[in-house]
Design an enzyme around this catalytic site. Sequence first.
Site, mmCIF file in Angstrom:
data_model
loop_
_atom_site.group_PDB
_atom_site.id
_atom_site.type_symbol
_atom_site.label_atom_id
_atom_site.label_comp_id
_atom_site.label_asym_id
_atom_site.label_seq_id
_atom_site.Cartn_x
_atom_site.Cartn_y
_atom_site.Cartn_z
ATOM 1 N N TYR A 219 41.381 52.697 47.139
ATOM 2 C CA TYR A 219 40.544 52.663 45.932
ATOM 3 C C TYR A 219 39.697 53.923 45.767
ATOM 4 O O TYR A 219 39.065 54.123 44.730
ATOM 5 C CB TYR A 219 39.615 51.451 45.960
ATOM 6 C CG TYR A 219 40.344 50.135 45.947
ATOM 7 C CD1 TYR A 219 41.035 49.710 44.817
ATOM 8 C CD2 TYR A 219 40.356 49.303 47.065
ATOM 9 C CE1 TYR A 219 41.713 48.504 44.801
ATOM 10 C CE2 TYR A 219 41.028 48.093 47.061
ATOM 11 C CZ TYR A 219 41.702 47.698 45.924
ATOM 12 O OH TYR A 219 42.368 46.494 45.907
ATOM 13 N N HIS B 227 37.921 52.878 38.736
ATOM 14 C CA HIS B 227 37.104 51.689 39.000
ATOM 15 C C HIS B 227 36.022 51.973 40.043
ATOM 16 O O HIS B 227 35.055 51.225 40.143
ATOM 17 C CB HIS B 227 38.021 50.565 39.481
ATOM 18 C CG HIS B 227 37.572 49.181 39.097
ATOM 19 N ND1 HIS B 227 36.894 48.895 37.936
ATOM 20 C CD2 HIS B 227 37.722 47.983 39.731
ATOM 21 C CE1 HIS B 227 36.652 47.587 37.872
ATOM 22 N NE2 HIS B 227 37.137 47.019 38.948
ATOM 23 N N TYR C 31 33.620 43.972 47.873
ATOM 24 C CA TYR C 31 34.612 44.088 46.805
ATOM 25 C C TYR C 31 33.934 43.785 45.474
ATOM 26 O O TYR C 31 32.911 43.109 45.401
ATOM 27 C CB TYR C 31 35.863 43.228 47.018
ATOM 28 C CG TYR C 31 36.754 43.794 48.096
ATOM 29 C CD1 TYR C 31 37.552 44.916 47.855
ATOM 30 C CD2 TYR C 31 36.773 43.236 49.363
ATOM 31 C CE1 TYR C 31 38.349 45.459 48.854
ATOM 32 C CE2 TYR C 31 37.570 43.770 50.367
ATOM 33 C CZ TYR C 31 38.354 44.886 50.107
ATOM 34 O OH TYR C 31 39.128 45.420 51.096
ATOM 35 N N ASN D 260 34.338 41.922 42.820
ATOM 36 C CA ASN D 260 34.081 40.601 42.244
ATOM 37 C C ASN D 260 32.906 39.868 42.876
ATOM 38 O O ASN D 260 32.463 38.850 42.353
ATOM 39 C CB ASN D 260 35.340 39.731 42.329
ATOM 40 C CG ASN D 260 36.486 40.327 41.532
ATOM 41 O OD1 ASN D 260 36.348 41.360 40.881
ATOM 42 N ND2 ASN D 260 37.623 39.679 41.581
ATOM 43 N N ASN E 43 34.188 42.559 36.053
ATOM 44 C CA ASN E 43 33.963 41.535 37.086
ATOM 45 C C ASN E 43 32.738 41.811 37.955
ATOM 46 O O ASN E 43 32.041 40.884 38.353
ATOM 47 C CB ASN E 43 35.204 41.393 37.971
ATOM 48 C CG ASN E 43 36.369 40.806 37.204
ATOM 49 O OD1 ASN E 43 36.189 40.098 36.228
ATOM 50 N ND2 ASN E 43 37.576 41.123 37.639
#
Length: 191
Positions: free
Chosen positions: A16, A21, A65, A67, A113
Amino acid sequence: MSKFLIVGLGNIGAEYAHTRHNIGFDVVEAFVAKHGGAFRTDRLAEVAEVRWKGKIFICIKPTTYMNLSGKAFRYWMDKEKVPLENTLTIVDELALPLSKIRIRPGGSDGGHNGLRDIQATVATDKYPKLRFGIGNNYPKGMQIDFVLGKWFPEDVPLVNRKIEKCVEVIESFATTGIERTMNQYNKHEFV
C-alpha cells in the site's frame, strides 16, 4: 502549550506504500520529516511527536487498516487529551480533482471508509479534515484498483508539490486557525 493530533489515513504494508489511498501517511511523514521528528511503533499506530512554534503535534499513522481508523484516532485523542477541533485528518478524495486540496471543519465521510469509522467512533462529522484530491481518472468499475494503485508517473511531481503544500496547511491550521487556512488554500489550483 496547545496540542494537536495530526492523523494521516492509510493502510499498513509495503503493497500500500505510496498509493493514492495512503496519501494521508505520506503527508504526515513529510510533516514529521520537515520538523525533525521520528516515528515509533506504539498502540494502534505509528506515532511521532513534533514541537514547533510553542505547539505539540502528535502525528499518527494508524496501524488498524483504513476501515478501523476510528479506534486509533479515539485512543490517541483521549490519551493526549486533544480537543476534537484540534485534530486534523488527512485523507484521499476521489471527488476532488488532482489539482485541488480542501480543508474543512467538518463534513460527511463522502463514502470514505476511514472517515466513516472515525465519524462512528466520535459520534459526529464535525472534526477537521484535509482532503487531498486524487481525481477520478479511471474506467467504470475500476475505482478500487485506482484508489489502491500507485500514482501515474506523470502525476508524481504534482503530488509531491501538493504534499509540501499540505505540510504548510497543517502549520497554518495550528497557527492561524481553520478559517484563515481555508481561505488561503481551498481556492488554490495546483499545476
